[in-house]
Scaffold this active site. Sequence first.
Site, PDB file in Angstrom:
ATOM      1  N   GLY A   1      29.036  -2.072 -26.017  1.00 47.12           N
ATOM      2  CA  GLY A   1      29.344  -0.682 -26.362  1.00 47.12           C
ATOM      3  C   GLY A   1      28.078   0.076 -26.688  1.00 47.12           C
ATOM      4  O   GLY A   1      27.028  -0.150 -26.079  1.00 47.12           O
TER       5      GLY A   1
ATOM      6  N   ASP B   1      10.164 -17.405   2.025  1.00 51.30           N
ATOM      7  CA  ASP B   1      11.416 -18.076   1.682  1.00 51.30           C
ATOM      8  C   ASP B   1      11.368 -18.566   0.234  1.00 51.30           C
ATOM      9  O   ASP B   1      12.288 -18.336  -0.551  1.00 51.30           O
ATOM     10  CB  ASP B   1      11.647 -19.282   2.601  1.00 51.30           C
ATOM     11  CG  ASP B   1      12.165 -18.851   3.970  1.00 51.30           C
ATOM     12  OD1 ASP B   1      12.556 -17.679   4.108  1.00 51.30           O
ATOM     13  OD2 ASP B   1      12.173 -19.691   4.882  1.00 51.30           O
TER      14      ASP B   1
ATOM     15  N   ARG C   1      11.510 -15.776  -2.234  1.00 57.29           N
ATOM     16  CA  ARG C   1      12.854 -15.199  -2.412  1.00 57.29           C
ATOM     17  C   ARG C   1      13.744 -16.093  -3.245  1.00 57.29           C
ATOM     18  O   ARG C   1      14.529 -15.611  -4.070  1.00 57.29           O
ATOM     19  CB  ARG C   1      13.479 -14.923  -1.040  1.00 57.29           C
ATOM     20  CG  ARG C   1      12.835 -13.702  -0.435  1.00 57.29           C
ATOM     21  CD  ARG C   1      13.290 -13.386   0.957  1.00 57.29           C
ATOM     22  NE  ARG C   1      12.538 -12.192   1.389  1.00 57.29           N
ATOM     23  CZ  ARG C   1      12.314 -11.861   2.635  1.00 57.29           C
ATOM     24  NH1 ARG C   1      12.778 -12.604   3.612  1.00 57.29           N
ATOM     25  NH2 ARG C   1      11.624 -10.769   2.920  1.00 57.29           N
TER      26      ARG C   1
ATOM     27  N   GLU D   1       9.983  -8.354  -3.650  1.00 58.45           N
ATOM     28  CA  GLU D   1      10.165  -9.526  -2.777  1.00 58.45           C
ATOM     29  C   GLU D   1      11.092  -9.187  -1.603  1.00 58.45           C
ATOM     30  O   GLU D   1      11.891  -9.998  -1.168  1.00 58.45           O
ATOM     31  CB  GLU D   1      10.711 -10.694  -3.597  1.00 58.45           C
ATOM     32  CG  GLU D   1      10.329 -12.074  -3.086  1.00 58.45           C
ATOM     33  CD  GLU D   1       8.835 -12.377  -3.202  1.00 58.45           C
ATOM     34  OE1 GLU D   1       8.165 -11.794  -4.075  1.00 58.45           O
ATOM     35  OE2 GLU D   1       8.342 -13.161  -2.385  1.00 58.45           O
TER      36      GLU D   1
ATOM     37  N   ILE E   1       0.504  -3.655  -7.648  1.00 58.18           N
ATOM     38  CA  ILE E   1       0.085  -5.052  -7.560  1.00 58.18           C
ATOM     39  C   ILE E   1       0.251  -5.741  -8.918  1.00 58.18           C
ATOM     40  O   ILE E   1      -0.365  -5.339  -9.907  1.00 58.18           O
ATOM     41  CB  ILE E   1      -1.381  -5.166  -7.083  1.00 58.18           C
ATOM     42  CG1 ILE E   1      -1.536  -4.493  -5.713  1.00 58.18           C
ATOM     43  CG2 ILE E   1      -1.795  -6.633  -7.036  1.00 58.18           C
ATOM     44  CD1 ILE E   1      -0.585  -4.982  -4.636  1.00 58.18           C
TER      45      ILE E   1
ATOM     46  N   ARG F   1      32.045  -9.488 -32.823  1.00 60.86           N
ATOM     47  CA  ARG F   1      32.306  -8.070 -33.070  1.00 60.86           C
ATOM     48  C   ARG F   1      33.809  -7.832 -33.240  1.00 60.86           C
ATOM     49  O   ARG F   1      34.603  -8.233 -32.389  1.00 60.86           O
ATOM     50  CB  ARG F   1      31.775  -7.255 -31.879  1.00 60.86           C
ATOM     51  CG  ARG F   1      32.233  -5.824 -31.819  1.00 60.86           C
ATOM     52  CD  ARG F   1      31.549  -4.966 -32.848  1.00 60.86           C
ATOM     53  NE  ARG F   1      31.902  -3.568 -32.653  1.00 60.86           N
ATOM     54  CZ  ARG F   1      31.657  -2.632 -33.566  1.00 60.86           C
ATOM     55  NH1 ARG F   1      31.069  -2.936 -34.707  1.00 60.86           N
ATOM     56  NH2 ARG F   1      31.987  -1.378 -33.331  1.00 60.86           N
TER      57      ARG F   1
ATOM     58  N   GLU G   1       0.867  -1.184   0.000  1.00 66.43           N
ATOM     59  CA  GLU G   1       0.000   0.000   0.000  1.00 66.43           C
ATOM     60  C   GLU G   1       0.900   1.229   0.000  1.00 66.43           C
ATOM     61  O   GLU G   1       2.094   1.118   0.275  1.00 66.43           O
ATOM     62  CB  GLU G   1      -0.889  -0.001   1.251  1.00 66.43           C
ATOM     63  CG  GLU G   1      -1.836  -1.184   1.302  1.00 66.43           C
ATOM     64  CD  GLU G   1      -2.772  -1.151   2.510  1.00 66.43           C
ATOM     65  OE1 GLU G   1      -2.823  -0.097   3.201  1.00 66.43           O
ATOM     66  OE2 GLU G   1      -3.436  -2.166   2.755  1.00 66.43           O
TER      67      GLU G   1
ATOM     68  N   THR H   1      13.224  -5.502  -0.328  1.00 71.24           N
ATOM     69  CA  THR H   1      14.372  -4.796  -0.918  1.00 71.24           C
ATOM     70  C   THR H   1      15.679  -5.444  -0.434  1.00 71.24           C
ATOM     71  O   THR H   1      15.700  -6.131   0.586  1.00 71.24           O
ATOM     72  CB  THR H   1      14.414  -3.311  -0.492  1.00 71.24           C
ATOM     73  OG1 THR H   1      14.649  -3.268   0.925  1.00 71.24           O
ATOM     74  CG2 THR H   1      13.114  -2.598  -0.841  1.00 71.24           C
TER      75      THR H   1
END
Lengths: 380, 252
Positions: free
Chosen positions: A335, A236, A239, A359, A153, A264, A123, A361
């Site tokens: 690059g 758990d 995460r 999930e 959400i 490249r 919220e 910070t």
Amino acid sequence: MYLTELHEQVRDLARQFSDEVIRPAAEALDHDERFPSEIYDEMAKLGLFGIGVPEALGGPGFDSLTYALVMEELSRGYASVADQCGLVELIATLLVRHGTKEQQALLGDILGMRTKVAYCITEPEAGSDVNGIRTTAERDGTGWVLNGGKIWIHNAPVADLGFVLARTDKSAGHRGMSIFVVDLHAAGVERGPKEHKMGQRASQVGALNFTDVRLPATARLGEEGRGFHMMMSVLDKGRVGIAALAVGIAQAGLEAALDYAGTRKQFDRTIGEFQGVQFLLADMAKDIEAARLLVHSAASHIDRGLDATKACSMAKCFAADIAVARTADAVQVFGGSGYIRGFEVERLYRDAKICQIYEGTNQIQRVIIARELMKKGARG
Amino acid sequence: MKVLVPVKRVVDYSVRVRVKADGSGIDLNGVKMSMNPFDEIALEEAIRLREKGQVDDVTALSIGPRTVQDTLRAALAMGADKAVHIELPADTPIDSLAVAKLLDAIVREDGYSLVLLGKQAIDTDLGGTGPMLAGLLRWPQASFASELTLIDTHLRVVTETDSGLRTLELPLPAVVSADLRLNTPRYASLPNIMKARSRPITVRTPAELGVDVTPRLRQRAVSPPPARAKTAIRVESAADLVRSLRAEGALK
């Protein structure tokens, strides 16, 4: 290694599906911010939603390590697709652990993607501090009346069913919250506009507002006042899922950078022949492998029934940090091209950033790791 | 009607194989193994025939040490009804003729009307098993199938040849080998992968089947191909390209 042939079989399926179906679609999905129902329908047919749901409840019944392997592979294709898998896994885990028989009957349609779900916690005044929620559910006869609002959400613009954390007792703090299963097509539910995000743009994110939404008594999930604890009980696994997702983003970056470095040419040789570029690639590979091992270790903690809190926080925090740092390196290998829309690494760098935020910070993860250290010691 | 699909466990197509230091063979230590991709196509075709109601029963069969049961589990997860493992002690060499004889014995014992197999295995690329099996059974055969239709008691098979496509009609029973373009195999779903773990696998031995698997071929040495000389050159124009090709004798 420690993976069984069964683990490898499922991982290879997810890998092949990711390479053939998800990765080719990612650029357009990012550009259009579109919800890829057609991909989710195919995933549902393959049983890639609700990976841990037991066979008795209609799932395939795989362990958390399998879930982590699938999340990494899906995310290597496109993180938004993996995050849908992660969201369903969380909701399904809640239902398996805390749902009544009647509520568990919802699993069929949820795993089949016929019912789209939203997990409604955050919220405006309650981000990391979940105890700050102001959404309330008050008793009304045998049922409840829901009032309040949720933001950021996932799936809000498209979801059919919300799993909403609401306060049921204003004086009871963490013990005063409950989770409700809310029909988001019901009267009194209003959806905010779709947010336009930096990355993972195919994930539909928005606000939900509830005004006098009437809920039957059967809408409450688990015991009254245990909402916060139920939420924590699936954290758990959540995460581990996000950590694996972050590894998948970084792995995609490494694959793209390695490929580019080998083709490249500058100064008459491939840029991969320069040590400066080689060191970027080597750092990517070692950090990704370290993060992957942390993820697998955390998932194994869960599967063996060990206390997984610290392991999961370490995996999530480290994997998210290296995903951001190493996709930045992937951009560097490319690059100027890497800064241009349409080059995969540009998107990967944007997709990675949210991993440090959602999930829990990465600051919260460090708080948790430190708290576990203080509680259980350096080897705890 | 019963279909037999032999599936071989081979080094995964994505693996870069390495020759053992002593030249005795390919180093398989820790190498990822999978179902031979052509066998996967054959299995997919058999499952589709069953889904169309033209076939009652699809049996996957694999020959080798215990580890081939993982390949049989993959076949069951894809949709095979039954699995048969002909067990050999680890590191037992086996050649195409011995494989064909084992299949011949199983087919005669269990009464299959169709054997669908890959046109070759991607490890040895020999492609001998199908034709040898058809010879032993004295059944008609179609190799390199890219299209297969079952009409009552005969098969119409489109096969790929160097000069184009050829359509064959074969009475059943028959042996058909699958080419790359026959179909795209399905993914096995997670629930089916899980269910396959507890399905029974019938284990047989060459002795029970009365087959002597002593190889008639002996592998003497394995060596990596010589490194290709870097002969690519950059040309400035189409005229230069033609001149270079003429000089190399590629154009006249």
